[in-house]
Design a protein around this motif. Structure first.
Motif, PDB file in Angstrom:
ATOM      1  N   HIS A   5      51.222  35.372  34.593  1.00  0.00           N
ATOM      2  CA  HIS A   5      50.671  36.504  33.860  1.00  0.00           C
ATOM      3  C   HIS A   5      49.927  37.214  35.011  1.00  0.00           C
TER       4      HIS A   5
ATOM      5  N   SER B  64      48.412  40.958  36.522  1.00  0.00           N
ATOM      6  CA  SER B  64      48.314  42.560  36.350  1.00  0.00           C
ATOM      7  C   SER B  64      48.587  43.481  37.453  1.00  0.00           C
TER       8      SER B  64
ATOM      9  N   GLY C   7      44.734  34.764  40.198  1.00  0.00           N
ATOM     10  CA  GLY C   7      44.121  36.029  39.876  1.00  0.00           C
ATOM     11  C   GLY C   7      42.500  36.197  40.139  1.00  0.00           C
TER      12      GLY C   7
END
Length: 265
Positions: free
Chosen positions: A137, A139, A225
């Motif tokens: 995941h 962004s 991340g």
């Protein structure tokens, strides 16, 4: 002058695309290690297990990522400089009205762009597979940070490799030195395995060195991340290393070319 360097990069790009054997080797180098690591770590780690803070999905993506980063970042300018110095080919370069380091940098850009064009379909398919299967995941900001990290890694790698290759001005042949350098740098850059699985005191040492920015930091940016502050702090350190290496390039260029001129006459 800019047109000259663009022409050099274009020639480099075309030579890679025109060489069918290079295309096959590139695809094999990118795909085979990635598939092997995907299979091995799928067997070693059960779902829910972690190693060095990496989950099963993250460790698989890490290994796939570092192999593809290798295709875009790790240009063998040290090997090329070593060959050109000892073959005398460098004489044909320094007699042209161009900067020698910019000449090799332009060649690297053309070569890496060719790799990107060749591997782009595979990258798109792989990225879609990862997203559709919820393996990662990310962004939009993380993707921007990752892209910036890749560009800075390529620049830092070029400067470091150029310095290593310039040692050939003072020694007959760097073949074994370059082989050892490949192994040591691969280890310290996190190419063989994530640096986080090392003992804590070794992790602290590797984090003080510039080599993590060649592989480990870019892929950690994507997989883990980092917060913007943490990523910015590391990127600032990377820029400082790049500035140091750039100054070293100017020094070895000046002294190395003087020695080359004295030897070649």
């Amino acid at each position: 002058m800019l047109k000259t360097y663009l022409s050099i990069g274009k020639i480099s790009l075309k030579s890679i695309l025109a060489n069918k054997s290079s295309v096959v080797i590139l695809l094999l180098q990118a795909l085979v290690p990635s598939l092997v690591m995907f299979y091995l770590w799928s067997l070693i780690l059960d779902q829910g297990q972690t190693i060095g803070g990496f989950s099963k999905n993250q460790i698989v993506i890490y290994y796939i990522g570092v192999n593809f980063i290798n295709s875009f970042v790790w240009y063998a300018v040290d090997w090329e400089l070593n060959d050109d110095i000892h073959s005398g080919e460098l004489s044909n370069i320094i007699h042209r009205p161009i900067s020698i380091e910019k000449y090799y940098f332009a060649k690297m850009l053309g070569d890496r762009l060719a790799n990107l064009l060749l591997l782009l379909p595979i990258l798109v398919i792989g990225f879609l597979y990862i997203l559709l299967n919820n393996l990662l995941h990310v962004s939009p900001m993380v993707l921007v940070e990752f892209a910036v990290s890749i560009v800075l890694s390529a620049i830092l790698w070029f400067l470091f490799s150029y310095i290593v290759g310039s040692v050939a001005y003072w020694f007959d042949n760097l073949f074994f030195v370059l082989l050892v350098k490949e192994v040591v740098v691969n280890l310290l850059a996190g190419f063989y395995f994530p640096l986080e699985i090392l003992p804590s005191f070794l992790v602290k040492i590797t984090k003080c060195l510039p080599f993590q920015y060649f592989s480990s930091f870019p892929i950690d940016t994507l997989v883990k991340g980092f917060s913007l502050a943490n990523w910015g702090k590391n990127t600032l350190v990377e820029l400082i290393w790049a500035a140091v290496f750039y100054l070293m390039v100017q020094i070895v260029n000046k002294r190395g070319l003087q020695r080359y001129s004295d030897v070649m006459g």
